[in-house]
Design a protein around this motif. Structure first.
Motif, short mmCIF file in Angstrom:
data_model
loop_
_atom_site.label_atom_id
_atom_site.label_comp_id
_atom_site.label_asym_id
_atom_site.label_seq_id
_atom_site.Cartn_x
_atom_site.Cartn_y
_atom_site.Cartn_z
N UNK A 94 20.12 51.53 30.04
CA UNK A 94 21.03 50.40 29.82
C UNK A 94 20.83 49.24 30.78
N UNK A 95 20.37 49.52 31.99
CA UNK A 95 20.24 48.43 32.95
C UNK A 95 19.65 48.89 34.27
N UNK A 96 19.53 47.94 35.20
CA UNK A 96 18.95 48.24 36.51
C UNK A 96 19.89 47.91 37.66
N UNK A 97 20.86 47.03 37.41
CA UNK A 97 21.80 46.63 38.45
C UNK A 97 23.20 46.99 37.97
N UNK A 98 23.77 48.02 38.60
CA UNK A 98 24.98 48.68 38.10
C UNK A 98 26.19 48.29 38.92
N UNK A 99 27.24 47.87 38.26
CA UNK A 99 28.54 47.67 38.90
C UNK A 99 29.35 48.93 38.66
N UNK A 100 29.54 49.72 39.72
CA UNK A 100 30.17 51.03 39.61
C UNK A 100 31.61 50.92 40.12
N UNK A 101 32.58 51.08 39.22
CA UNK A 101 33.99 50.88 39.56
C UNK A 101 34.80 52.15 39.31
N UNK A 102 34.19 53.29 39.57
CA UNK A 102 34.86 54.57 39.33
C UNK A 102 35.54 55.11 40.58
N UNK A 103 35.56 54.34 41.67
CA UNK A 103 36.18 54.80 42.90
C UNK A 103 35.19 55.53 43.79
N UNK A 104 35.65 55.86 45.00
CA UNK A 104 34.73 56.47 45.97
C UNK A 104 34.50 57.96 45.73
N UNK A 105 35.36 58.60 44.93
CA UNK A 105 35.19 60.01 44.63
C UNK A 105 34.21 60.16 43.46
N UNK A 106 33.33 61.11 43.54
CA UNK A 106 32.43 61.38 42.43
C UNK A 106 31.13 60.61 42.46
N UNK A 107 30.81 59.94 43.58
CA UNK A 107 29.56 59.17 43.64
C UNK A 107 28.33 60.08 43.62
N UNK A 108 28.53 61.36 43.90
CA UNK A 108 27.40 62.29 43.88
C UNK A 108 26.73 62.32 42.52
N UNK A 109 27.47 62.03 41.46
CA UNK A 109 26.90 62.03 40.12
C UNK A 109 25.83 60.96 39.95
N UNK A 110 25.85 59.94 40.83
CA UNK A 110 24.92 58.82 40.72
C UNK A 110 23.88 58.84 41.84
N UNK A 111 23.80 59.97 42.55
CA UNK A 111 22.90 60.08 43.70
C UNK A 111 21.60 60.80 43.38
N UNK A 112 21.35 61.12 42.13
CA UNK A 112 20.14 61.86 41.77
C UNK A 112 18.88 61.03 41.90
N UNK A 113 17.78 61.70 42.13
CA UNK A 113 16.49 61.02 42.30
C UNK A 113 16.09 60.24 41.06
N UNK A 114 16.56 60.67 39.89
CA UNK A 114 16.20 59.97 38.66
C UNK A 114 16.86 58.60 38.55
N UNK A 115 17.80 58.30 39.48
CA UNK A 115 18.47 57.01 39.48
C UNK A 115 18.06 56.15 40.68
N UNK A 116 17.07 56.59 41.43
CA UNK A 116 16.67 55.87 42.65
C UNK A 116 16.16 54.47 42.37
N UNK A 117 15.68 54.21 41.17
CA UNK A 117 15.17 52.89 40.84
C UNK A 117 16.30 51.89 40.56
N UNK A 118 17.52 52.39 40.38
CA UNK A 118 18.65 51.51 40.07
C UNK A 118 19.34 51.05 41.35
#
Length: 252
Positions: A132-156
């Motif tokens: 969907x994109x490369x520059x993400x505005x993440x507004x889900x709060x500080x809890x649960x950021x581990x879901x976005x910490x995977x190596x497959x997302x390192x380019x984002x």
């Protein structure tokens, strides 16, 4: 004639609706309201009435607290995504034989021009991002950021907005914006433009305080990944507004 005892109401709070409910109940002499805050925010906005901060120790602890303080009614006005607390509230209310009401603001509804992708979890949301994109505005709060910490997302690249600073694990490429709503449409437009955001991730929290980001994304043609909210525990009645919750209390 003896004066009737005030109705003791415990509000599980932390939301704008909980604070507005406490403001309404605190002005009623026939009601004694206590708002419980989880204590996860460093500097919460305290509502009127009595306030307690911290957990109860599970449903048994909450039930024991309600018995000890002669609570007549329990209102779960926590965040729509506080599923564990809502389950605890339902179980505690049954254990203590206390009536329970859930106060939940309505969720957001997609409008013409929106490009929404609905998901059931943060992990599912993360899986959609590379397409969907490369520059993400993440507004889900500080809890649960581990879901976005995977190596497959390192380019984002992520712009993470939260009230308090997040703790690891976090996305590899990230900028943190500490801020608290309500937010303005003009401010959200400028934020998307300045950071060249091309995809937005949000939970379906509902309400007006953070909704301008959805309008700004629609205007910019940006896709939005929306995490669906968990259901209210089965059998628990729901009020959509603080006024409805006040009427429920007054029936006592």
């Amino acid at each position: 004639m003896p004066v009737p005892a005030a109705v003791r109401v415990l509000v599980l709070g932390g939301t704008t609706e909980a604070r507005r409910l406490a403001e309404s109940l605190a002005g009623d002499r026939s009601v004694r309201v206590t708002t419980s805050l989880a204590g996860r925010v460093a500097a919460p906005r305290l509502p009127p009435g009595e306030v307690r901060v911290g957990g109860f120790g599970g449903p048994e602890g909450l039930a024991a607290w309600m018995r000890e303080h002669d609570v007549d009614a329990l209102i779960d006005a926590t965040h729509p995504f506080a599923a564990a607390m809502s389950r605890n509230a339902a179980e505690a209310a049954a254990l203590a034989h206390v009536p329970l009401l859930a106060l939940r603001r309505p969720g957001w509804v997609a409008q013409d021009g929106d490009h929404w992708h609905s998901t059931g979890s943060l992990a599912e949301a993360a899986g959609l991002l590379p397409a969907l994109g490369e520059r993400v505005f993440l507004t889900t709060g500080r809890m649960g950021l581990a879901a976005f910490a995977g190596a497959d997302l390192d380019a984002l690249w992520f712009l993470v907005r939260s009230v308090d600073a997040p703790e690891p694990p976090c996305p590899a490429r990230m900028e943190v914006l500490l801020d608290r709503g309500p937010f303005t449409l003009e401010g959200e437009r400028e934020l998307l433009r300045r950071h060249r955001i091309d995809v937005l991730v949000t939970k379906d929290s509902g309400g007006d305080a953070t909704a301008p980001k959805l309008t700004a994304a629609r205007e910019a043609g940006i896709p939005v990944v929306v995490v669906r909210r968990p259901p209210v525990p089965e059998g628990v009645p729901v009020a959509a507004t603080p006024d409805e919750a006040v009427e429920w209390v007054r029936r006592f």
